[in-house]
Design an enzyme around this catalytic site. Structure first.
Site, PDB file in Angstrom:
ATOM      1  N   ASP A   1       0.875  -1.183   0.000  1.00 52.69           N
ATOM      2  CA  ASP A   1       0.000   0.000   0.000  1.00 52.69           C
ATOM      3  C   ASP A   1       0.907   1.227   0.000  1.00 52.69           C
ATOM      4  O   ASP A   1       1.559   1.530   1.018  1.00 52.69           O
ATOM      5  CB  ASP A   1      -0.886  -0.043   1.256  1.00 52.69           C
ATOM      6  CG  ASP A   1      -1.885   1.105   1.327  1.00 52.69           C
ATOM      7  OD1 ASP A   1      -1.664   2.140   0.649  1.00 52.69           O
ATOM      8  OD2 ASP A   1      -2.864   0.970   2.080  1.00 52.69           O
ATOM      9  N   HIS A   2       0.942   1.915  -1.116  1.00 53.26           N
ATOM     10  CA  HIS A   2       1.896   3.023  -1.265  1.00 53.26           C
ATOM     11  C   HIS A   2       1.507   4.241  -0.420  1.00 53.26           C
ATOM     12  O   HIS A   2       2.269   5.196  -0.323  1.00 53.26           O
ATOM     13  CB  HIS A   2       1.998   3.403  -2.749  1.00 53.26           C
ATOM     14  CG  HIS A   2       3.344   3.956  -3.132  1.00 53.26           C
ATOM     15  ND1 HIS A   2       4.264   4.420  -2.222  1.00 53.26           N
ATOM     16  CD2 HIS A   2       3.928   4.101  -4.345  1.00 53.26           C
ATOM     17  CE1 HIS A   2       5.350   4.848  -2.852  1.00 53.26           C
ATOM     18  NE2 HIS A   2       5.169   4.661  -4.146  1.00 53.26           N
ATOM     19  N   ARG A   3       0.344   4.188   0.232  1.00 53.04           N
ATOM     20  CA  ARG A   3       0.019   5.285   1.161  1.00 53.04           C
ATOM     21  C   ARG A   3       0.850   5.169   2.437  1.00 53.04           C
ATOM     22  O   ARG A   3       1.105   6.142   3.119  1.00 53.04           O
ATOM     23  CB  ARG A   3      -1.469   5.228   1.550  1.00 53.04           C
ATOM     24  CG  ARG A   3      -2.404   5.532   0.414  1.00 53.04           C
ATOM     25  CD  ARG A   3      -3.838   5.304   0.824  1.00 53.04           C
ATOM     26  NE  ARG A   3      -4.063   3.931   1.280  1.00 53.04           N
ATOM     27  CZ  ARG A   3      -5.201   3.488   1.772  1.00 53.04           C
ATOM     28  NH1 ARG A   3      -6.230   4.304   1.888  1.00 53.04           N
ATOM     29  NH2 ARG A   3      -5.348   2.232   2.152  1.00 53.04           N
TER      30      ARG A   3
END
Ligand code: CAO
Length: 537
Positions: A509-511
């Site tokens: 999850d690149h967040r």
């Protein structure tokens, strides 16, 4: 039986207007204040509400007729307990330019706040079937807004969110998971707080999905208001759709975004049947009627026109998996990183353990080493052991390490969790894999077996393939996809050596995870899989 002739009321200045919609079928019942016909001048549209409760026995106008004040509209046979309202206002709405219709006297605004208890009901689902409640989305005491999901219903074809038509507080939840509900059944009791001035201002009648208990204070029925001159809308909302208040209310009850509905009435006006047809086609195509955050729906295709077909029911697990996958795919900005680990030594050690495993009755597969390596990598790279907090302001750093393992079962995909994988040795992890995978395949997993995962492993190594991009099992932030190991020639600086290489794909999850975090996690994982002595450190 007394007959009431309904006539065209004061049009607020307009000479003649066109009839553009007959809202109730002849023979149909009509409530007091429910729209009978919709009239349209060249400036605005107006709903004419029924002054009485009864049955429409005859319309005295037709679609397209021009009418003026006093013209008869319809005959209504009064119900036994019906009362005739003293004066029934015209609720005008949606002027399309500067309205010429004279403003009616403004209502007196009261600043008082009215608090009523109202039942939220299941809206008209377009059929008499009862459908199962699969999720209660609110708890007692929750503050909810209009449009918030109260519960999720599941029919044979689709799941459907039941949105609240009110803003307020949940006092009591009446429906339970597993209940079968149909149109009009009670879902919850809400305490609805309304600013009475706003209530008087509202041109649309109060939503009818909520029942008002006898002891609740009554809100004054809406009075006529002058059409407001509108400024150009900023974004397309349901308010911009060309539909009358009755249809808007109906659409709100169903959670339907009117901007997505094509109107078949005069000049493209949306009618009740258009909303019904939209919901039916959404249910038939297996989609959520609300259109899934504005994502265009895949059109339904009749495959039988191309050859023989069979329609097979999805299992509960398949349906839940489909929802979860779509939710995670849409919510999580995914990145997938690839690498190969040299597991030649691990594989030799695994084979060395075979005899001991037979004595213990435990088969050790590569998956046990991969889970052990994931646990060690999570300990060394705690960024992967986080979840975003619901407020979007914080993340949760977990201090326990539980690894979920995707298991392929005849009824669908299940993800039991190996708890405290960092504290367990290969024998215990192997025993857990066998127990959990067997329980999953036999349908005997307990809910607690599938809860508390920090990170997921999806191993297709026993099946085959060079690589795949797994979908993050949110709210976790990382998942490892493992494919089939193969002997490959690896250059050692002097010559090629045959090495057993294990393809790895790390989706994150690149967040929450940066590329650097992912690079470090993967490098560490590859290192310890290539030399398991590091797992002991
Ligand atoms: N490369 C080569 N061989 C592998 C391997 C790999 N990466 N991983 C396992 N194997 C071998 C095992 O060694 C075993 O071989 P032997 O019997 O010769 O020793 C064989 O494959 C079968 O293993 P298994 O599947 O019985 O057991 P496992 O511990 O490897 O896997 C489990 C357990 C539950 C992960 C697996 O059974 C499973 O269900 N995998 C599917 C997961 C899945 O569906 N993922 C997709 C999710 S998203 O759609």
């Amino acid at each position: 039986m007394a007959i009431e002739i309904v006539t065209v009321p004061d049009l607020g200045g307009a000479e003649t207007v066109d009839v553009i919609e007959l809202c109730v079928a002849v023979g149909g019942s009509v409530e007091q204040e429910e729209s009978l016909v919709v009239l349209e001048s060249d400036k605005a549209t107006m709903d004419v509400p029924s002054p009485v409760q009864g049955v429409v026995t005859k319309y005295l106008v037709a679609d397209g007729d021009s009418v003026k004040i006093g013209d008869p509209i319809a005959e209504i046979e009064l119900s036994a307990d019906a009362t005739v309202a003293e004066e029934v206002p015209v609720a005008a709405e949606e002027p399309q330019a500067e309205p010429e219709i004279k403003a009616q006297p403004p209502q007196q605004k009261q600043a008082a706040t009215l608090s009523t208890e109202q039942f939220a009901l299941v809206p008209d689902m377009g059929s008499d079937d009862k459908v199962e409640v699969i999720e209660i989305a609110v708890a007692v005491g929750d503050q909810i807004e209009e449009g918030d999901t109260l519960l999720v219903l599941e029919s044979d074809k689709a799941t459907m969110d039941v949105p609240s038509t009110q803003t307020g507080t949940i006092k009591e939840i009446i429906a339970k998971e597993g209940d079968k509900l149909g149109t009009g059944d009670k879902v919850a009791l809400l305490e609805v707080t309304t600013n009475s001035a706003e209530a008087v201002d509202a041109a649309a009648p109060q939503p009818q999905v909520a029942e008002t208990p006898a002891q609740a204070p009554q809100v004054e029925p809406p009075k006529p208001v002058a059409p407001q001159s509108t400024s150009a809308p900023v974004a397309a909302t349901s308010n911009d759709a060309y539909a009358g208040p009755a249809v808007r209310l109906f659409a709100r009850e169903l959670g339907v975004d009117l901007t997505k509905v094509s109107g078949t009435g005069p000049k493209g006006r949306i009618q009740k049947d258009d909303v019904n047809n939209y919901v039916k086609s959404a249910l038939q195509s297996g989609s959520n009627a609300s259109g899934g955050a504005g994502i265009p729906q895949v059109p339904a295709v009749d495959f039988s026109q191309f050859g023989p077909i069979e329609t097979v029911k999805l299992s509960k697990i398949q349906k839940i998996t489909a929802q979860n996958m779509q939710r995670n795919w849409l919510n999580v900005p995914h990145v997938t990183q690839f690498d190969d680990a040299d597991i030649t030594d691990v594989e030799a050690f695994r084979k060395f353990l075979k005899a001991e495993g037979e004595k213990r009755g435990i088969k050790v597969t590569p998956v046990a080493f991969i889970i052990k390596a994931i646990a060690a990598s999570l300990a060394a790279n705690p960024e992967f052991n986080r979840s975003l907090a619901g407020d979007g302001e914080n993340y949760i750093q977990k201090q326990y390490i539980n690894v979920g393992m995707a298991v392929d079962t005849p009824r669908g995909l299940m993800v039991p969790v190996i708890k405290d994988a960092d504290k367990k040795g290969i024998w215990d992890i192997s025993a857990d894999i066998i127990t959990l995978a067997t329980s999953a395949r036999e349908g005997k997993l307990k809910p607690s077996d599938m809860q508390g995962g920090c990170f997921t492993l999806s191993s297709l190594g026993a099946i085959g393939g060079n690589g795949f991009t797994p979908i993050v099992n949110s709210p976790e932030v990382g998942i490892l996809g493992v494919s089939k190991s193969q002997i490959k020639p690896i250059w050692d600086g002097a010559e090629f050596q045959p090495k057993l290489m294990l393809p790895l794909a790390l989706s994150y999850d690149h967040r929450v995870i940066n590329g650097g975090d992912a690079g470090r996690f993967m490098t560490y994982l590859v290192k310890i899989l290539s030399d398991i002595r590091y797992m002991t450190l």
